[in-house]
Scaffold this motif. Structure first.
Motif: not given
Length: 944
Positions: A205, A281, A394-398
């Motif tokens: 995350d 972002r 902000a939040h994203k899966t990498i």
């Protein structure tokens, strides 16, 4: 037609055409063992110049794989080549026996809650079993060594020696206890060495988190403002949400420019060059209202978004401004090396460092919101909580490369724990730090390949202190006593370590673990705590130079107990080479080796890593059972070990084809020595025919190149040189040319004995050249050579019976090289004529060579014997300008005309000669063959 077969000297040998290596090699191994070959070598080389290759111990766990085979074969080639060169080159194999993999295997089999002493007993038994299985395979590979007396890190003397090595480092001041982030595996429940960490892709995350300002006035002043008009926060970006609960500081780069951005409801602090990408972002619009250098933000406090504690700004040069980040790093000193160093540099005490993650990866129960949860499972809840309090921007899966345990393949974290360290920047008695000693040692070491020097140098230059302690049962103990009140080592620590070592030398490591402190400390025992940590297994192997080379297996160099060479895979720059370097420099002031050789990893034909799931594993045991160990050894020698080493069934089949070329060449040499007794029949070098002198000279030149190639560890060159000699000079020229002389001249003639003398000298040398690589086959060749034999080719040194041509020889090296070039060109023309049905074979041909003056002068020296060199029944020389319809060749100054001979074939030599049928009583023989019959006057040859 008469049968003249009985008048020919046909080849004959007991040396079999087929190697049948899987069957015969074990018989050779048994014979070597019966001879006690290793100790015979030591006795015969006693007093010679010493060469010590110190064995990097394989781990005593599981069957050997192709990488093990590569490693041991390379070592064996080197040791045998050094013995061949006349050195006293001992080889003591060793094994690494302690550590987690063995302990884990025992726990898997017998359960995790065994009494520690029982666990150690089972670990010792398991390691011993594994060693015996691996040993059998190493011996089967043809590796010669002190197999009856190897070294094992779990031998009591070595365990004691390791404690003594530690004591020397303690006495020198290099060892200290400290709280530092170390690689930690939850599955191992222990710290990991750098070499036990590998990198794999992991999903994480990635979050941007706002930390609200606590020192609003100071922040406004830093940006040149009277006040902040809105709520304000600084923004960090991280891929480890689980570390946010342990945040204790924020880092900015002193030279970066930071912007105060009006983003609507609040002001945000971001690196100026990242403002646009960050706002995008976050899904926000904004404008920069002020800027300031990072240096002006130093010391300004912000607040943790979840807990009531400050998070001050500390300056740090390691902060980066890469796209995707914010230019501000959140600092959790318990879980990051840079974080830890920066916070400590700003005065944070060990006791102030927050470390809520326990050894099993679970947060301590008293951590608000997330106590009792595994950190990986808590990540989503941390993200949700940050969102709930309005701190998540902000939040994203990498997917990114992340540290994993090489055993469990599970993610690893940095975790601050109290551990024992070897200090890289602690100064020794000579005023140099351990890092400085090690770097100087690297500069003085010879590296093969050369690029290894820069690699190891960079690792040492940048490495942190070495964490040497582990929290396991199966390992050499750190025999310290710590004062319960002060935490300091006992003032007599070095003396007490020697007493502990003496007990371990008698009883093994259990002697420490069952020791009552009062036995050594007496009345002081109540004031001290006995340490139960064990040493990093890299310390085990890294100190073998001390307790093996000058302990259990001493090999005394004039310059001290240093090995000439360490040889391992390229991963050992951060493993055994690394730990040995540090311990050697700490104890002796210099590395324990003079040279380092590294080899690459094995991959399949497509460059893929070996994997059972992919089905591309090549097991050395299967190769030995199907093809033989010599094929595996030849593949190792034929591969550039500096890079990845490709192996597959197809590659090994091609290697077997090359092996057959070498074997068949050897068989031809031996078969044509039938009836030759060197002490009776051999001729002096100067009495040999010109062609025979040439081939012996070629062998002498080749031997010089081979000696150099072995000396420089260029085994691929040895392979290519030997194969090329067998294919070009021997198979492609010399052996074909001498067949007529060997078979048709009288058995005791000078012509035949000259060739046999040359063959004998060549095969004596050849058997030795290939012995380090094709040990089994070389032994077989050697035992079939006529003349007085020793017990083994592996006891021999380079053959000294080769002669060399004088530089001014009439038929010298340049002469025969030119003749060989002509023969190759003529061979092509003969092949074309055969394909065109002009001739049936070369002896059915007559050729005219249209040559320039220089080539005419060369070839004319051979006179009528030129036809024997060209393997035709007739050769005529003519001027080049008379070539007419002759075929041009790639050789300048040569054109060739091929015609079928009009004459009858001699039934004995198969040459087509004008005089066949003109000799009474021998209607089907040429005159030369008539003279070569047993009762004839014999034939005189001068050149070929």
């Amino acid at each position: 037609m008469s049968d003249y077969k009985h008048t020919l000297n046909l080849p004959e040998t007991d040396f079999p055409m087929r190697g049948m290596l899987p069957k015969r090699e074990p018989e050779r191994v048994a014979r070597w063992q019966q001879l006690d070959l290793y100790h015979r070598l030591r006795e015969e080389r006693r007093g010679r110049e010493l060469f010590v290759l110190h064995d990097g111990p394989p781990y005593a766990n599981g069957s050997i794989h192709i990488g093990h085979a590569v490693n041991k074969i390379l070592k064996d080639i080197i040791v045998k080549s050094k013995n061949l060169a006349g050195f006293d080159a001992p080889y003591v194999p060793g094994w690494d026996c302690h550590g987690l993999p063995i302990e884990h295997k025992v726990e898997t089999t017998h359960g995790k809650h065994l009494p520690p002493e029982r666990a150690r007993e089972l670990c010792r038994e398991y390691a011993a079993e594994q060693i015996q299985e691996q040993l059998k395979d190493f011996v089967r590979l043809g590796v010669i060594g002190d197999w009856d007396n190897p070294y094992r890190s779990m031998d009591y003397a070595n365990e004691a020696g390791e404690i003594r090595a530690l004591a020397e480092m303690v006495e020198a001041g290099y060892v200290f206890k400290g709280l530092k982030p170390v690689n930690w595996c939850f599955d191992c429940g222990s710290a990991l060495a750098e070499a036990e960490v590998e990198y794999q892709d992991k999903q994480s995350d990635a979050i941007d988190v706002a930390f609200p300002v606590a020192d609003a006035e100071r922040l406004a002043a830093a940006f040149g403002l009277d006040a902040l008009a809105k709520p304000t926060a600084i923004v960090i970006w991280t891929t480890t949400p689980w570390t946010v609960p342990a945040n204790q500081a924020l880092n900015v780069h002193p030279e970066f420019t930071y912007a105060l951005v009006d983003a609507g409801e609040r002001l945000l602090v971001l690196a100026e060059e990242l403002v646009e990408s960050c706002l995008s972002r976050f899904g926000l619009d904004g404008e920069i209202i002020a800027t300031a250098t990072g240096e002006r933000l130093d010391g300004i406090r912000f607040r943790h978004p979840l807990y009531d504690r400050p998070s001050p700004v500390y300056l740090a040069d390691y902060v980066e401004s890469e796209v995707g980040s914010t230019g501000i790093v959140h600092s959790a000193p318990a879980y990051g090396v840079d974080d830890f160093v920066t916070c400590r540099a700003h005065g944070m005490e060990f006791s102030e460092i927050l470390s809520p993650v326990q050894g099993d990866g679970v947060y301590a129960d008293d951590l608000p919101y997330f106590g009792g949860q595994l950190i990986w499972k808590a990540n989503p809840q941390i993200v949700a909580k940050l969102d709930e309090v309005g701190a998540l921007l902000a939040h994203k899966t990498i997917t990114h490369s992340y540290m994993h345990c090489w055993r469990h393949k599970s993610p690893v974290i940095y975790r601050a724990t109290a551990q024992w360290f070897v200090g890289m920047d602690v100064k020794g008695k000579d005023g140099r730090t351990l890092r400085e000693r090690a770097l100087a040692g690297i500069d003085a070491t010879t590296f093969t390949p050369a690029w290894g020097q820069a690699r190891l140098h960079a690792m040492i230059a940048n490495r942190p202190d070495w964490c040497i302690s582990r929290q396991r049962n199966w390992g050499v103990p750190i025999p310290f006593f710590l004062h319960k009140a002060s935490g300091e080592l006992h003032p007599r620590t070095v003396e007490l370590m020697e007493q502990a070592a003496q007990r371990v030398e008698r009883e093994g490591i259990d002697a420490w673990f069952r020791l009552d402190a009062g036995e050594l400390l007496g009345e002081e025992a109540d004031d001290y705590e006995k340490v139960t940590d064990t040493l990093d297994v890299w310390f085990d192997s890294g100190t073998t130079h001390r307790h093996v080379l000058r302990g259990s297996h001493p090999h005394g160099h004039d310059q001290g107990p240093r090995a000439d060479l360490y040889l391992e895979g390229s991963d050992q720059h951060r493993g055994w080479f690394h730990s040995s370097l540090l311990t050697g420099c700490a104890i002796d002031g210099h590395p324990p080796y003079r040279g380092l050789l590294t080899h690459g990893f094995t991959v399949d034909a497509h460059g893929r890593k070996m994997s059972k799931s992919v089905g591309n594993v090549v097991a050395p045991q299967e190769v030995m059972d199907k093809l033989g160990a010599d094929i595996l050894r030849l593949w190792v020698a034929s591969t550039d070990y500096a890079g990845e080493m490709a192996v597959s069934d197809e590659i090994l089949k091609r290697t077997a084809d090359v092996y057959r070329r070498i074997r068949n060449t050897s068989r031809f040499l031996l078969a044509n020595l039938h009836g030759f007794e060197p002490s009776r029949d051999a001729l002096a070098f100067d009495d040999l025919l010109a062609l025979d002198r040439w081939v012996v000279d070629r062998a002498a030149q080749l031997q010089t190149r081979i000696e150099t190639a072995y000396q420089e560890y260029r085994f691929l060159d040895v392979y290519q040189q030997v194969h090329g000699f067998c294919a070009r000079e021997l198979g492609g020229f010399y052996l074909d040319v001498i067949k007529d002389r060997q078979y048709t001249t009288q058995a005791d003639s000078v012509a035949r004995r000259s060739a046999q003398t040359a063959l004998h000298r060549v095969v004596e040398a050849l058997a030795r050249w290939v012995a380090p690589i094709l040990s089994f086959t070389a032994e077989e060749i050697y035992q079939h050579i006529p003349g007085e034999r020793g017990d083994s080719v592996l006891l021999e040194e380079y053959y000294t019976g080769l002669g060399t041509l004088a530089d001014d020889a009439a038929m010298g090296r340049d002469f025969w090289e030119r003749v060989l070039e002509v023969k190759q060109a003529v061979n092509k023309c003969l092949e074309d004529a055969r394909n065109a049905k002009v001739i049936k074979g070369s002896l059915a041909a007559e050729v005219t060579l249209y040559v320039d003056d220089a080539l005419h002068e060369t070839l004319a020296k051979l006179g009528d014997e030129l036809r024997f060199v060209m393997l035709t029944s007739e050769v005529r020389l003519a001027p080049l300008d008379a070539a007419g319809d002759a075929v041009a060749t790639e050789l300048e100054g040569l054109e060739v005309a091929v015609a079928a001979s009009p004459h009858q074939k001699c039934e004995r030599c198969w040459h087509h000669r004008e005089d066949v049928g003109t000799h009474a009583g021998h209607d089907d023989l040429c005159g030369r063959c008539v003279s070569n019959l047993p009762d004839g006057p014999g034939e005189t040859r001068r050149y070929a």
